[in-house]
Design a protein around this motif. Structure first.
Motif, short mmCIF file in Angstrom:
data_model
loop_
_atom_site.label_atom_id
_atom_site.label_comp_id
_atom_site.label_asym_id
_atom_site.label_seq_id
_atom_site.Cartn_x
_atom_site.Cartn_y
_atom_site.Cartn_z
N ARG A 67 85.57 43.71 53.51
CA ARG A 67 84.79 42.66 52.86
C ARG A 67 85.32 42.38 51.45
NH1 ARG A 67 78.41 42.60 52.42
NH2 ARG A 67 78.94 43.78 50.56
N LYS A 76 88.27 44.04 46.99
CA LYS A 76 87.73 44.62 48.23
C LYS A 76 86.47 45.40 47.91
CE LYS A 76 91.68 44.67 51.22
NZ LYS A 76 92.98 44.92 50.55
N ASP A 77 85.47 45.28 48.76
CA ASP A 77 84.20 46.01 48.60
C ASP A 77 84.49 47.51 48.82
OD1 ASP A 77 81.70 47.11 48.73
OD2 ASP A 77 80.90 45.66 50.17
N PRO A 78 84.22 48.37 47.81
CA PRO A 78 84.53 49.80 47.98
C PRO A 78 83.76 50.44 49.15
CG PRO A 78 83.30 49.40 45.93
CD PRO A 78 83.67 48.07 46.50
N THR A 79 82.62 49.87 49.53
CA THR A 79 81.84 50.46 50.63
C THR A 79 82.24 49.89 51.98
OG1 THR A 79 80.06 48.83 50.51
CG2 THR A 79 79.85 50.78 49.10
N ASP A 80 83.02 48.80 51.98
CA ASP A 80 83.47 48.20 53.24
C ASP A 80 84.74 47.41 52.94
OD1 ASP A 80 84.03 46.68 55.45
OD2 ASP A 80 82.01 45.84 55.66
N ARG A 81 85.90 48.05 53.15
CA ARG A 81 87.19 47.50 52.69
C ARG A 81 87.56 46.18 53.38
NH1 ARG A 81 88.89 49.50 48.13
NH2 ARG A 81 91.06 49.09 48.68
N LYS A 126 83.48 39.99 41.55
CA LYS A 126 82.95 40.86 40.49
C LYS A 126 83.13 40.20 39.13
CE LYS A 126 85.56 44.52 41.00
NZ LYS A 126 86.03 45.94 40.98
#
Lengths: 163, 163
Positions: free
Chosen positions: B101, B94-99, B105
């Motif tokens: 998304r 999960k994208d830490p700035t937008d969960r 990695k």
């Protein structure tokens, strides 16, 4: 071009030289991606497809000669030729000048479905190349030749690493 | 470099320009062969390996962004990510700035066995690049950029051909 022979480190590079390295790496990525895409459409892998390209330019050669041209190992080349033969792109045949020798020949018409995929690439590249002055072209040719030499050296090193 | 815009034909080319075309084609073949050989040693295919290279440079991106970076279709990218994830080179997270998304990695340490294969290539290329004058470097960078642009255009055309 300087003829200095000392080995530079990455900290010696100017911003422009970094840009050059970046574009070169990007260029090799693009080549891999583009040829994979073309190979996908032909039902081949990118290596097979590029070996066929070498063969179309060289005419009939032995498996050993094709290995030398492409830089691949003779083992890898045997598999490539098997796949290309099975897909109808090449045939193995006796060398008319020496019947004891087997050569690999591009199958007439076998590459008919390949050419259209390259027409537009060829035209764009031709237009690009024709824009440079003689002096500029010499710099680019020299650069590409040295890149190709480096790639071959790296392939030979990788062959030695192979278990 | 001339700014003429007419479309040249292959008969307009000088011997030097043909040599340039030949070396360029050879360059793309060498890139395909070298990266296939590296990918073989890593148990990956050349496309997967090059996508991983893009990812190592970009940091975490979505599958859509990786498709855009590499020029591959989103369908092809999904398969690439699946294979890289299975081989332990990347993780989906999960994208830490937008969960909402999901990003892909590079797995820390996953590329540890790749770097040694490139050290010698990097050093040779660095030495090559450092030999050119600023003016020569500009010509080469410009040439490579345009080649990369052409390759991307061709990839987009191939995507349209796709059934």
């Amino acid at each position: 071009m300087s003829t200095e022979n000392h080995q530079p480190s990455s900290t010696d590079l100017t911003a422009l030289q970094w840009e050059l390295l970046h574009e070169l790496r990007h260029n090799s990525s693009r080549a891999v991606m583009l040829h994979q895409m073309i190979a996908d459409q032909l039902g081949l892998n990118a290596t097979d497809h590029k070996c066929l390209d070498y063969l179309n330019r060289s005419g009939p050669v032995t498996a050993g000669q094709l290995a030398e041209l492409t830089g691949l190992t003779t083992g890898a080349i045997t598999n490539v030729i098997d796949r290309l033969e099975q897909a109808g792109y090449v045939v193995r045949d006796k060398d008319p000048t020496d019947r004891r020798r087997v050569v690999v020949k591009p199958e007439p018409g076998g590459s008919g479905n390949i050419s259209p995929l390259f027409e537009s690439l060829f035209q764009s590249t031709l237009t690009l190349v024709s824009r440079y002055t003689e002096q500029e072209s010499r710099v680019i040719v020299d650069f590409l030749k040295q890149c190709n030499e480096i790639a071959l050296e790296e392939m030979n090193k990788l062959k030695e690493r192979r278990p």
